[in-house]
Design an enzyme around this catalytic site. Sequence first.
Site, PDB file in Angstrom:
ATOM      1  N   ASP A 139       0.840  -1.138   0.034  1.00 28.16           N
ATOM      2  CA  ASP A 139      -0.123  -0.229   0.097  1.00 28.16           C
ATOM      3  C   ASP A 139       0.857   1.118   0.097  1.00 28.16           C
ATOM      4  OD1 ASP A 139      -2.221  -1.546   0.218  1.00 28.16           O
ATOM      5  OD2 ASP A 139      -2.299  -1.487   2.345  1.00 28.16           O
ATOM      6  N   THR A 140       0.344   2.260  -0.247  1.00 27.09           N
ATOM      7  CA  THR A 140       1.054   3.518  -0.597  1.00 27.09           C
ATOM      8  C   THR A 140       1.814   3.919   0.750  1.00 27.09           C
ATOM      9  OG1 THR A 140      -0.387   4.484  -2.209  1.00 27.09           O
ATOM     10  CG2 THR A 140       0.826   6.105  -0.993  1.00 27.09           C
TER      11      THR A 140
END
Length: 317
Positions: A139-140
């Site tokens: 995930d970012t």
Amino acid sequence: MKKSNPSPLQLKFTVDEPLMLRDFLKKKEISKRALTTIKYDGGSIKVNEVERTVRWMLEPGDSVMIEFPLEVLGDGLTPEYGKIAIIEEDDSLLIVEKPAGQGTIPSRNQPNGTLANFIAGKFANENHPATVHVVTRLDTDTSGIVCIAKNRHIHHLLSQQMQQTGVGRRYVAFVSGWIHVETQMIEQPIGRKEGSIIERVVRTDGQYARTDVTVLERVELNGKHFTVVELQLYTGRTHQIRVHMAHIGHPLLGDDLYGGPCELIRRQALHCTSIEFQHPVSHEHLTFKSDLADDLQALLTASRRLQEAGNSVNFSG
């Protein structure tokens, strides 16, 4: 400096038993899709340096050379040039560290500046004929190790490995509250939350998911309690760690999507610390490790300093 000519992926095998070439290729996990691209997009399959059809009968001692066609960059992926923290690289794999805040691949919210954009730029600069094949995505706001395959066939082999025997992935997370059970296995199915295209929840009709949790440290900082845990993934569902930890009442620090407090850190406190798998070509067992990201290490350092000063509580067991 660019290479003068791009080099396609080549694999060479020695035959050890009488077998039709088609069956030999299947044993070597050459997918039907790969065979199609080899046939129509410029690759070749040669037996003893002579191109043959898949119906050719092989004999022990024959040499089989597979040359895959050159790849082109995927649509929507623009090469960009930026810093990439490379842990290891060979002709098949690229192992890197992704910082928090950087997307792994382009999205609507982050179309540029992602890890994939930078790797596409690296490949373009080196005249490497491939698009970016992400094997383990983060995930970012999750930091840590990401594995990239440098060819479609290598990606296929690693995807098969993930499905059959797994790719070992370990994370460290800071979660809210003190977890008093030293080790536990969370086996709860995960699915999309009704009415949301992003959020996931534990639900009976979801996909099987397993996360093992081990307590490393229990910490107090500025009156806030949190637990440092190591997590091992056995499946790779979207937001799996975040959903499972929130489900047992201990959401990640900084993870406001799943109810985590944000006073101590403004991003989900999650870092991929190691991955291990078998090299898809050499079959060597590989392990790669990554130290905690600076912001997470700073939280631990601050808590320990307070503990030494007698102003905090930090215990294990």
